[in-house]
Design an enzyme around this catalytic site. Structure first.
Site, PDB file in Angstrom:
ATOM      1  N   CYS A  99     -10.546 -64.057  21.668  1.00 53.72           N
ATOM      2  CA  CYS A  99      -9.169 -63.638  21.961  1.00 53.72           C
ATOM      3  C   CYS A  99      -9.132 -62.144  22.258  1.00 53.72           C
ATOM      4  O   CYS A  99      -8.351 -61.684  23.101  1.00 53.72           O
ATOM      5  CB  CYS A  99      -8.258 -63.932  20.773  1.00 53.72           C
ATOM      6  SG  CYS A  99      -8.162 -65.669  20.349  1.00 53.72           S
ATOM      7  N   CYS A 167      26.146 -48.405  30.119  1.00 50.33           N
ATOM      8  CA  CYS A 167      25.731 -47.747  28.869  1.00 50.33           C
ATOM      9  C   CYS A 167      24.520 -48.475  28.285  1.00 50.33           C
ATOM     10  O   CYS A 167      23.590 -47.855  27.759  1.00 50.33           O
ATOM     11  CB  CYS A 167      26.863 -47.763  27.846  1.00 50.33           C
ATOM     12  SG  CYS A 167      28.354 -46.940  28.379  1.00 50.33           S
ATOM     13  N   ASP A 580     -24.214 -26.657   1.888  1.00 49.02           N
ATOM     14  CA  ASP A 580     -23.781 -25.269   1.946  1.00 49.02           C
ATOM     15  C   ASP A 580     -23.577 -24.789   0.504  1.00 49.02           C
ATOM     16  O   ASP A 580     -23.169 -25.566  -0.350  1.00 49.02           O
ATOM     17  CB  ASP A 580     -22.473 -25.183   2.735  1.00 49.02           C
ATOM     18  CG  ASP A 580     -21.939 -23.775   2.782  1.00 49.02           C
ATOM     19  OD1 ASP A 580     -22.709 -22.883   3.139  1.00 49.02           O
ATOM     20  OD2 ASP A 580     -20.750 -23.573   2.454  1.00 49.02           O
ATOM     21  N   ASP A 779     -17.728 -26.879   3.707  1.00 47.71           N
ATOM     22  CA  ASP A 779     -16.277 -26.853   3.532  1.00 47.71           C
ATOM     23  C   ASP A 779     -15.579 -25.780   4.345  1.00 47.71           C
ATOM     24  O   ASP A 779     -14.369 -25.783   4.466  1.00 47.71           O
ATOM     25  CB  ASP A 779     -15.925 -26.627   2.053  1.00 47.71           C
ATOM     26  CG  ASP A 779     -16.261 -25.211   1.602  1.00 47.71           C
ATOM     27  OD1 ASP A 779     -17.245 -24.646   2.114  1.00 47.71           O
ATOM     28  OD2 ASP A 779     -15.526 -24.680   0.758  1.00 47.71           O
ATOM     29  N   ASP A 783     -18.900 -23.615   8.775  1.00 46.05           N
ATOM     30  CA  ASP A 783     -19.790 -24.781   8.677  1.00 46.05           C
ATOM     31  C   ASP A 783     -19.558 -25.769   9.819  1.00 46.05           C
ATOM     32  O   ASP A 783     -20.346 -26.699   9.997  1.00 46.05           O
ATOM     33  CB  ASP A 783     -19.570 -25.519   7.345  1.00 46.05           C
ATOM     34  CG  ASP A 783     -19.912 -24.656   6.142  1.00 46.05           C
ATOM     35  OD1 ASP A 783     -20.879 -23.880   6.246  1.00 46.05           O
ATOM     36  OD2 ASP A 783     -19.213 -24.753   5.125  1.00 46.05           O
TER      37      ASP A 783
END
Length: 893
Positions: A99, A167, A580, A779, A783
């Site tokens: 499908c 409208c 790190d 972080d 980095d």
């Protein structure tokens, strides 16, 4: 002459207008008496709006978007300048992996669609399309033309001021232009709009504002909070399948018994032709009421020149039924020995496949439990202060800048900053952190977390799709929609699977008819039907996406956001992990521990001078120096000519003096004499402290020592990473002595020290050239290149948005131990996927030859189509059930 009615916007011929008026030298024409009367009451309102409406709407959009990216509204995330938009559309009614191919083909056929991808497991389509060529409703039509329905939400809004038919058209057209609105119909009789839309793309306020910008008033009509149509449709689909199964199962019992007259002598006494007619009468309702979905599905696939599971079931059961029908009512077509009926086969196959579908639907629903739980965390209402009064409003109507009141025990409705009061907040549902966090003025609060004790007010900073919870849900949903590389093989095979099975069934029929024992036609028909029925492309199609859905959902429960299947697959192959130092292994909140001044300068004077220069810096070490000076109450002078030297330090001018502040390399480059402090700086470094040198007018004036404490869980996290078999490497811009001291504390053997920010990616590349598959954990902004270079970038969630954007995995908790958990989860998920794929390939590789009768010449074994249908139903359920086992995943200690 064509003119425009200034009230409703309808284009009319000036000669056919019901009336006209002159106002300030201009002539205005009207389509109806009501428009004429409204204009007479307040002409300025409509003249002004007629001239400036478009301009105002555009300006308002920019105003709303001012908090986000330029030209992007905060309500819809839609950019006026963007040509392409990506939509995620829930699909209802998919029954097998084929499908997805049919819907993709239908979407790609639409002019203006750039890419279209449909995921069978989570029943969603991802479409990128050109906004200038098509709109969301065009995509809806394409999906519906393929025979499927879309999910999303339904909203009813009352509209005041609808005066004529034009409208209706105007409002509907405006609503349909909102990206994410799938369908909009306005009923002028009830003055009500019914809108089908994607809630993650469109907010209630955007819909209301679109209507109000046209000059109408929106009205609350009770059930304005959108209902989740997708959920109710899935429940309805499940109930429908269950009822169809029950009906087929109940009728299959007498059909089965009636097919074996030898079991009941009195039944055997009934003439054969009469028995077959009764069996026909019992089977026909099963085909029509329970099995029709397979025949309708097969016809839809045929219309799109494709074939799917419905084709196999439809052709198989249809062939058995038509043969039986001919034998019952046109017996003269067959020789005496070939007159036989297979009504029991037809009815029981349908019943068994339906029970398989019921179990599969139930199990599939549980694969997305994690995301449902996340969505369910959102608060329904919020108490805001407006015009000095506290009001309870739906959370969708909270605006950025609103003051929100939170009482004890309540859920925090949106993200914001505390302005007044204090409390403790349970954030475990979002961050996984079990200890409640203290919140007071200036602290951030996260929507969907629970206030424990105390009451406070906060200013809403992020609402709707911008809240952290919405971002987490979006990231997990996108991850669940992506395909892992391992799925490509399954996709290729699935694409050819059904045609191959049909060819195999025809060949089987020919072989048995030409070379089989008597009665050849009966054997040929049985084996033909059995081959069609036993094949199951669904198991192949479900093998990978169901595991990824459960795996990424489990990750979210543990505070690990995985961006996609590719990251999940690569993470289990990692051989090295680079960490790190600052903010990853250490807390990233350094303190000044020592100040040594030279040349008769006072310590506080040196600290104040250093802080004055670092005040313009955003480096964590610089912030520590400024905080230390502020704690001591020192007065900071104003620095000029400030500049940061990446990876080395800073320089500037203070009170006419040239000040240089930074690491050893900066001092050596600047030819500063360091002989008086080298021993002391080495001693600091060996203690894990970072020495920072200060030079005034090219002469060394002192040294500061800054220490960044190691996180509590760093040592344990590194042990776990080593236990997994990874080589752990630390990378830092710090000097080698300090780096080695920190590495020693946490048992890291390999260190890259004194690395400039732009060199981190180079070191990651170096490891890759050594043959490692590298994961990088960081972080900070600096980095980001290394995170992007790594095979898998892992960002600490407490870090910068840039780092999280550049990474494939984000750790919401900010805990390093989650890195090992993420890799263990990746390994468990990939193991689960391989089990599923092996089971699917093995089932089909073994099942189809057996169904074709290869065992008959040797052992006289011929598989019944009924057994084949039971095996087919069981294969999909087995795959999904195996994927659900991942919900029991627990990280190794």
């Amino acid at each position: 002459m064509k003119v425009v009615d200034p009230i409703c916007g309808m284009k009319i011929d000036s000669e056919e207008a019901i009336g006209h008026l002159e106002h300030k030298g201009e002539t205005y024409y009207f389509c109806s008496d009501s428009c004429l009367e409204r204009f007479q009451e307040n002409p300025e309102q409509y003249v002004r709006s007629d001239v400036t409406a478009k301009k105002e709407v555009k300006m308002e959009k920019k105003k709303l978007g001012s908090k986000t990216k330029e030209g992007v509204t905060s309500l819809t995330g839609f950019s006026d300048q963007a040509n392409y938009l990506k939509l995620e559309i829930p699909i209802v009614g998919m029954s097998c992996a084929s499908c997805a191919v049919t819907i993709e083909k239908s979407l790609k056929d639409v002019e203006g669609v750039q890419t279209a991808s449909v995921n069978y497991a989570n029943q969603r389509a991802h479409v990128t399309y050109n906004l200038n060529e098509i709109s969301s409703p065009d995509l809806l039509k394409a999906i519906e033309s393929a025979g499927y329905q879309t999910g999303g939400a339904v909203l009813r809004i009352g509209i005041k001021g609808i005066s004529c038919a034009s409208c209706v058209d105007k409002i509907e057209k405006a609503l349909k232009k909102i990206p994410g609105v799938l369908k909009a119909t306005v009923n002028p009789g009830t003055e009500e709009a019914r809108i089908e839309y994607l809630p993650e793309m469109v907010q209630l306020n955007a819909i209301k504002k679109t209507i109000e910008d046209l000059g109408y008033q929106t009205v609350h009509i009770g059930d304005e909070i959108p209902e989740d149509r997708e959920k109710s449709q899935h429940e309805a689909e499940y109930k429908s399948l269950w009822h169809k199964f029950l009906f087929a199962a109940i009728l299959s019992v007498p059909i089965l018994i009636g097919s074996f007259p030898e079991w009941i002598p009195s039944w055997a006494a009934v003439p054969q032709q009469t028995r077959w007619i009764i069996l026909f009468a019992l089977t026909l309702p099963v085909l029509i009421l329970s099995g029709s979905q397979f025949y309708v599905g097969a016809w839809r696939a045929f219309r799109h020149h494709s074939a799917d599971m419905n084709t196999l079931i439809g052709v198989g059961t249809g062939a058995a039924f038509l043969y039986s029908f001919a034998a019952t009512f046109l017996p003269g077509l067959f020789p005496e020995n070939l007159r036989n009926v297979f009504y029991d086969t037809t009815a029981i196959i349908i019943a068994l496949i339906l029970i398989g579908k019921v179990l599969e639907a139930k199990a599939k629903g549980r694969t997305s439990d994690a995301i449902k739980r996340l969505i369910g965390l959102q608060a329904k209402t919020a108490r805001v202060v407006r015009d000095g009064k506290e009001l309870d409003i739906p959370v969708e109507e909270v605006l950025v800048g609103d003051t929100v009141v939170v009482r004890p025990g309540e859920k925090i409705p949106v993200d914001g900053i505390v302005e007044e009061g204090s409390s403790t907040v349970d954030e475990s549902m979002v961050t996984g952190e079990p200890t409640p966090a203290k919140k007071s003025r200036g602290d951030e609060v996260i929507g969907a977390t629970i206030n424990k004790i105390g009451s406070f007010k906060f200013k809403a900073a992020k609402v709707g799709k911008d809240t952290m919870l919405s971002q987490i849900v979006k990231m997990v949903q996108e991850a669940q929609s992506t395909k892992a590389p391992i799925q490509r093989l399954a996709d290729v095979i699935s694409g050819y699977f059904v045609p191959i099975v049909i060819v195999a069934a025809i060949l089987t029929f020919i072989v048995w008819y030409d070379f089989g024992p008597a009665p050849q036609l009966t054997f040929a028909l049985i084996t033909f039907v059995t081959v069609l029925i036993i094949a199951c492309p669904c198991a192949l199609g479900l093998a990978t996406p169901t595991s990824i859905m459960v795996g990424t959902g489990k990750g979210a429960e543990n505070g690990i956001l995985i961006k996609g299947g590719e990251a999940l697959e690569t993470a289990h192959k990692l051989t090295a992990i680079v960490l790190d130092k600052t903010g990853t292994i250490t807390l990233g909140k350094p303190d000044v521990t020592d100040v040594i001044s030279l040349n008769g300068m006072a310590k506080n004077e040196l600290l104040a001078l250093s802080a004055a220069l670092e005040k313009s810096s955003e480096h964590p070490l610089g912030e520590a120096i400024v905080e230390s000076a502020e704690e001591k109450g020192l007065t900071l002078a104003k620095a000029s000519d400030f500049s940061a030297i990446p990876g080395l330090g800073v320089k500037g001018t203070i009170d006419g003096q040239s000040v240089l502040l930074g690491n050893l390399k900066l001092m050596q480059t600047s030819q500063i004499d360091l002989k008086d402090v080298l021993d002391q700086s080495q001693a600091f470094a060996e203690q894990g402290k970072t020495p920072i040198f200060v030079a005034i007018n090219q002469k060394l004036s002192g040294i500061l020592a800054v220490a960044d404490p190691v996180k509590e869980d760093s040592k344990e996290a590194i042990r776990k990473l080593k236990d997994i078999g990874l080589e752990v490497i630390m990378i830092t811009g710090d000097n080698s002595k300090t780096a080695e001291a920190i590495a020693k504390q946490v048992n890291i053997d390999r260190v890259f020290a004194e690395v400039l920010p732009n060199e981190k990616a180079k070191y990651v590349k170096q490891l890759q050239q050594e043959g490692h598959i590298v994961g990088m954990v960081g972080d900070g902004l600096n980095d980001a290149p290394a995170l992007a270079q790594a095979d898998v970038g892992i960002a600490i969630g407490t870090g910068t948005d840039v780092a999280m954007e550049a990474s494939e995995i984000t750790l919401i908790k900010g805990k390093l131990t989650s890195v090992a958990t993420a890799i263990q989860l990746s390994k468990a998920t990939m193991r689960n996927i391989k089990q599923n794929l092996f089971g699917s390939f093995f089932y089909n590789s073994l099942g189809i030859p057996v169904a074709a009768g290869v065992l008959y010449p040797f052992f006289g074994i011929l598989l019944s189509p009924i057994i084949a249908s039971a095996a087919m139903a069981a294969s999909s359920v087995t795959v999904v059930s195996n994927a659900l086992r991942l919900r029991r995943f627990k990280a190794a200690a």
